[in-house]
Scaffold this active site. Structure first.
Site, PDB file in Angstrom:
ATOM      1  N   ARG A  51     -30.514  45.391 -26.999  1.00 37.87           N
ATOM      2  CA  ARG A  51     -31.544  46.433 -26.967  1.00 37.87           C
ATOM      3  C   ARG A  51     -32.811  46.028 -26.217  1.00 37.87           C
ATOM      4  NH1 ARG A  51     -28.379  47.182 -30.876  1.00 37.87           N
ATOM      5  NH2 ARG A  51     -28.504  44.923 -30.930  1.00 37.87           N
ATOM      6  N   THR A  52     -33.315  44.848 -26.524  1.00 39.10           N
ATOM      7  CA  THR A  52     -34.624  44.476 -25.982  1.00 39.10           C
ATOM      8  C   THR A  52     -34.539  44.372 -24.462  1.00 39.10           C
ATOM      9  OG1 THR A  52     -35.015  43.264 -28.022  1.00 39.10           O
ATOM     10  CG2 THR A  52     -36.522  42.840 -26.204  1.00 39.10           C
ATOM     11  N   LYS A  80     -29.962  22.413 -15.486  1.00 35.68           N
ATOM     12  CA  LYS A  80     -30.038  21.119 -14.770  1.00 35.68           C
ATOM     13  C   LYS A  80     -31.245  20.312 -15.235  1.00 35.68           C
ATOM     14  CE  LYS A  80     -28.753  23.658 -10.613  1.00 35.68           C
ATOM     15  NZ  LYS A  80     -29.361  24.086  -9.346  1.00 35.68           N
ATOM     16  N   ARG A 101     -37.534  36.173 -23.575  1.00 37.20           N
ATOM     17  CA  ARG A 101     -37.069  35.829 -24.935  1.00 37.20           C
ATOM     18  C   ARG A 101     -36.669  34.367 -24.908  1.00 37.20           C
ATOM     19  NH1 ARG A 101     -32.909  39.250 -28.577  1.00 37.20           N
ATOM     20  NH2 ARG A 101     -34.866  40.361 -28.864  1.00 37.20           N
ATOM     21  N   HIS A 129     -41.846  39.106 -32.707  1.00 34.64           N
ATOM     22  CA  HIS A 129     -41.121  40.027 -31.820  1.00 34.64           C
ATOM     23  C   HIS A 129     -42.017  41.262 -31.644  1.00 34.64           C
ATOM     24  CE1 HIS A 129     -37.994  41.976 -29.713  1.00 34.64           C
ATOM     25  NE2 HIS A 129     -36.993  41.876 -30.577  1.00 34.64           N
TER      26      HIS A 129
HETATM   27  N1   CP Z   1     -33.765  44.330 -32.022  1.00 37.17           N
HETATM   28  C1   CP Z   1     -33.437  43.418 -31.088  1.00 37.17           C
HETATM   29  O1   CP Z   1     -34.212  42.522 -30.738  1.00 37.17           O
HETATM   30  O2   CP Z   1     -32.176  43.582 -30.602  1.00 37.17           O
HETATM   31  P1   CP Z   1     -31.520  42.706 -29.466  1.00 37.17           P
HETATM   32  O3   CP Z   1     -31.392  41.290 -30.017  1.00 37.17           O
HETATM   33  O4   CP Z   1     -30.198  43.332 -29.170  1.00 37.17           O
HETATM   34  O5   CP Z   1     -32.444  42.690 -28.285  1.00 37.17           O
END
Ligand code: CP
Length: 308
Positions: A51-52, A80, A101, A129
């Protein structure tokens, strides 16, 4: 222009949060606005995501930007031995904004300190998050008509779940009452309970999860047990199915109550809940597109007036 990163929800005032939600609302009215023509958005995902990443990339594409990046660090030069610092400096040569991320807590803050371009935190370990929080707030606002004075029940992995940590901090502006429902092993960490006390936020802790406990909820925020954060998988096996929400448990819940979940779910929401009108998690994920359009624009200095 001053560089603005989006690293933690704790940096955002109440006014700023409400302003960002207004921006998200504008984007929901019309997602296709080519205001980022000529811009490059880099998405660096050192951890898996559906999703993110896809909603950030959709947001960028619908705004007319181009997207570069990776979804698997094994195919990059970090495999590496290239450091995060060098990776960020390199990518900032190519992109106007970096969405990242990373599995290390604090990685986004570190990247924001060394990067010449804005960094957007798409999740850093079990820490924060914040873009998820913006879409959670937008979802709460849309379904409740307000963010104020709500009973918010957080269920599941409150220890490792970064989404609940960010949401808790954001809600400090809106006079919530929290109920933390978790097994002993996955309780809300002390630092977040201290945070609640410091901000006069009432909270209650439960280990039981049943229809009576959740009867007074406005928002039931379910979470997945975060398998990837356990060092001992035997510990994960003990708690992985500790709470499962079934449709039959919703009989006593309030009419306005909505079930949120950042997704992915594993077993914690039974499929018979999906058709209940109180289930809101798929619409919640859709709201991520609008919230992330607002975040990308904001870090690039595009204002609400620019998009109206
Ligand atoms: N909610 C969320 O962070 O989903 P993903 O890990 O799929 O990005």
């Amino acid at each position: 222009m001053e560089k603005r990163s989006f690293v933690t929800i704790a940096d955002l005032s109440k006014e700023k949060i409400l302003y960002m939600l207004d921006m998200a609302k504008e984007f929901e009215k019309n997602t296709n606005r080519k205001i980022l023509d000529g811009k490059i958005v880099a998405t660096l995902f050192f951890e898996p995501s559906t999703r993110t990443r896809l909603s950030f990339e959709t947001a960028a594409n619908r705004l007319g930007a181009k997207v570069i990046g990776f979804t698997d660090p094994k195919v990059t030069s970090s495999s590496k031995g290239e450091t995060l610092k060098d990776t960020i400096i390199m990518v900032s040569n190519y992109a106007d904004v970096i969405v990242m991320r990373h599995y290390l807590e604090g990685a986004a803050r570190y990247a924001s300190e060394i990067s010449p371009v804005p960094i957007i935190n798409a999740g850093d370990g079990a820490n924060q998050h914040p873009s998820q929080t913006m879409l959670d707030l937008y979802s709460i606002y849309k379904t409740q008509g307000t963010l104020e004075n709500l009973n918010i029940y957080m269920v599941g992995d409150l220890k490792y779940g970064r989404t609940v940590h960010s949401l808790l901090m954001a809600m400090r502006h809106f006079n919530p009452t929290f109920h933390f429902i978790a097994p002993e092993e996955l309780r809300m960490p002390e630092e977040y309970k201290i945070y609640c006390k410091a901000h006069d936020i009432p909270f209650f802790e439960h280990t039981e999860f049943n229809e009576d406990i959740i009867a007074d909820a406005d928002i039931l925020y379910m979470t997945r047990v975060q398998r990837e954060r356990f060092t001992d998988l035997m510990e994960y096996e003990k708690v992985k199915n500790v709470y499962i929400l079934h449709n039959s448990m919703l009989r006593k819940t309030k009419d306005n109550m909505k079930i949120l979940h950042p997704l992915p779910r594993v077993n914690e929401i039974a499929y018979d809940v999906d058709s209940n009108p109180k289930a809101y998690y798929f619409q919640q994920a859709k709201n991520g597109l609008y919230a992330r359009q607002a975040i990308i624009c904001d870090v690039l200095g595009i204002t609400l007036d620019d998009i109206k």
